[in-house]
Design an enzyme around this catalytic site. Structure first.
Site, PDB file in Angstrom:
ATOM      1  N   SER A 219       2.448   8.148 -11.513  1.00  0.00           N
ATOM      2  CA  SER A 219       3.321   7.313 -10.667  1.00  0.00           C
ATOM      3  C   SER A 219       4.751   6.713 -11.345  1.00  0.00           C
ATOM      4  O   SER A 219       5.397   6.466 -10.649  1.00  0.00           O
ATOM      5  CB  SER A 219       2.369   5.846 -10.954  1.00  0.00           C
ATOM      6  OG  SER A 219       2.083   5.624 -12.231  1.00  0.00           O
ATOM      7  N   HIS A 247      -1.910   7.439  -6.157  1.00  0.00           N
ATOM      8  CA  HIS A 247      -0.812   7.436  -5.403  1.00  0.00           C
ATOM      9  C   HIS A 247      -0.474   8.517  -4.362  1.00  0.00           C
ATOM     10  O   HIS A 247       0.343   8.848  -3.903  1.00  0.00           O
ATOM     11  CB  HIS A 247       0.595   7.575  -6.465  1.00  0.00           C
ATOM     12  CG  HIS A 247       0.700   6.478  -7.204  1.00  0.00           C
ATOM     13  ND1 HIS A 247       1.386   5.237  -6.943  1.00  0.00           N
ATOM     14  CD2 HIS A 247      -0.123   6.086  -8.604  1.00  0.00           C
ATOM     15  CE1 HIS A 247       1.434   4.361  -7.940  1.00  0.00           C
ATOM     16  NE2 HIS A 247       0.505   4.909  -8.781  1.00  0.00           N
ATOM     17  N   LYS A 277      -2.581   0.754  -2.530  1.00  0.00           N
ATOM     18  CA  LYS A 277      -1.194   1.293  -2.419  1.00  0.00           C
ATOM     19  C   LYS A 277      -0.884   1.532  -0.796  1.00  0.00           C
ATOM     20  O   LYS A 277      -0.751   0.662  -0.097  1.00  0.00           O
ATOM     21  CB  LYS A 277      -1.028   2.417  -3.286  1.00  0.00           C
ATOM     22  CG  LYS A 277      -1.247   1.910  -4.837  1.00  0.00           C
ATOM     23  CD  LYS A 277      -0.996   2.915  -5.695  1.00  0.00           C
ATOM     24  CE  LYS A 277      -1.212   2.287  -7.115  1.00  0.00           C
ATOM     25  NZ  LYS A 277      -2.347   1.650  -7.615  1.00  0.00           N
TER      26      LYS A 277
END
Length: 427
Positions: A219, A247, A277
């Site tokens: 990340s 991610h 996310k």
């Protein structure tokens, strides 16, 4: 009387003196544009009148304020309720949870999936439930993986970041494959949790269970783990491979992740990720075999002893996953990523990463903080990332475009970087 308490004020002052202090910044909405305000402490926030462009969020597909996702959450609240009301093992296992899990399993091409209350809970619960004897963990794994390793009754071996050869050498030192059969001295499966010490006589015992765990997209660096080679090494030594697709979920192959992009679904035993996310909601998940999911239902403490994910959050994540798979949001994201990368590099900035996360390397933490302040003065929200999140001398600005940023937004971001970086003297 001796004071055995704590001194929060002194500790906070120490953080301030080392440029490590952080505070909260209230915001009026989640999207590519927002109004922010200073941290009011215990008071109510007073937001700025100006709207800033947000290049700091993990809302990669820009779905957090999408009406279709909002409607899905609203319908779930109307029909099911605003909260699950209990652990999934009691009365909190609703139809929207099962729908989300079915959609995740389909995207990940696994037998089943299981939703947790957060990605953090998924990591700590899964690692502890697997109960490995030895965990091999990438040096830059996310804090939730690190804490999961700490909670497990296991020996933790940290291998160099994204370095399969270092992983192999550490496995070799722990217990070489059987020369006659090629089989590993480790067993492929759920461990006993004995936590045997590497210095002890049973350090290379055939009964040990080994788990290799890594993020797929890192990340803070935007880099991607070499999964195929890691799988080769894990298989060579009979270990299981667990990956965190936090991610990567939603933005890569068919909205699955790096595992799907690399075609490694049959070589990764535990696929984990988050809905907070790209999927614009909340919660975490684990995808894998039916037996793995049943084990976690029974033994993952962060699942067993937590109230189920709120039904509106589960429904929102399910709808976001559907949109990620059936619309052009991923294509729009990658176009924006490429345009922004080229623009930032053209003005002389050092841009890293190989994903949708674009770290602009600065080095000195004071310069990074000054650059972030300069961007903010120009209406761009992109924070400085500095120690202890990253190592000393590697501070950077973490830039994360969204699919919903316009061409004008990208140009404004590049112009702000060029001006602010020139002021700070980093270009």
């Amino acid at each position: 009387m001796r004071d055995r308490g704590f001194d929060p004020a002194a500790r906070l002052q120490d953080r301030r003196s080392r440029n490590l202090y952080r505070d909260l910044q209230p915001v009026d909405r989640v999207g590519p544009r927002a109004r922010f305000g200073p941290d009011p402490g215990a008071g109510l926030p007073v937001l700025d009148s100006d709207t800033d462009l947000v290049f700091a969020a993990n809302n990669y597909l820009g779905l957090a304020d999408d009406e279709r996702v909002i409607d899905a959450a609203r319908r779930a609240a109307d029909v099911v309720g605003t909260g699950a009301g209990a652990s999934r093992l009691l009365t909190g296992d609703t139809m929207v949870h099962r729908d989300l899990e079915a959609r995740i399993a389909d995207a990940k091409n696994t037998e089943r999936a299981l939703a947790f209350s957060s990605g953090y809970a998924a990591n700590v619960g899964t690692i502890a439930a697997l109960d490995p004897d030895v965990i091999f963990s990438d040096a830059l794994n996310h804090a939730s993986i690190v804490d999961g390793c700490r909670l497990a009754d296991a020996e933790v071996v940290v291998y160099d970041h994204r370095d399969p050869e270092d992983l192999r050498s550490r496995m070799e030192a722990r217990g070489a494959p059987d020369a006659a059969t090629g089989d590993s001295l480790a067993t492929n499966g759920v461990g006993t949790g004995t936590g045997t010490s590497a210095s002890g006589p049973a350090a290379t015992g055939a009964e040990e269970s080994w788990l290799v765990v890594t993020d797929t997209v890192f990340s803070m660096d935007g880099t991607i783990a070499p999964l195929a080679t890691l799988a080769d090494v894990a298989e060579e030594y009979g270990a299981w491979l667990m990956v965190d697709e936090a991610h990567a979920t939603g933005v890569f192959e068919d909205a699955g992740g790096i595992v799907q992009r690399e075609g490694l679904g049959n070589r990764v035993q535990v696929q984990l990720g988050t809905c907070s996310k790209a999927l614009a909601s909340q919660g975490g998940y684990v995808a894998g075999s039916a037996e793995l999911v049943e084990l976690l239902v029974n033994e993952a403490r962060s699942f067993v002893y937590s109230t189920g994910l709120a039904p509106p959050a589960a429904a929102a994540a399910a709808e976001a996953l559907h949109l990620a798979r059936t619309t052009d949001r991923r294509e729009r994201l990658w176009r924006n990523v490429e345009k922004l990368r080229v623009g930032l590099e053209d003005v002389g900035l050092d841009v890293g990463g190989e994903s949708q996360i674009l770290p602009v390397h600065v080095g000195d933490r004071a310069d990074a903080l000054a650059l972030a302040d300069g961007l903010r003065d120009r209406g761009i929200v992109a924070p400085a990332i500095r120690p202890p999140t990253v190592s000393e001398g590697t501070s950077r600005i973490r830039v994360a475009p969204m699919a919903t940023h316009t061409a004008a937004d990208l140009e404004r971001c590049v112009d702000a970087f060029a001006e602010a970086a020139d002021d700070v003297g980093v270009i």
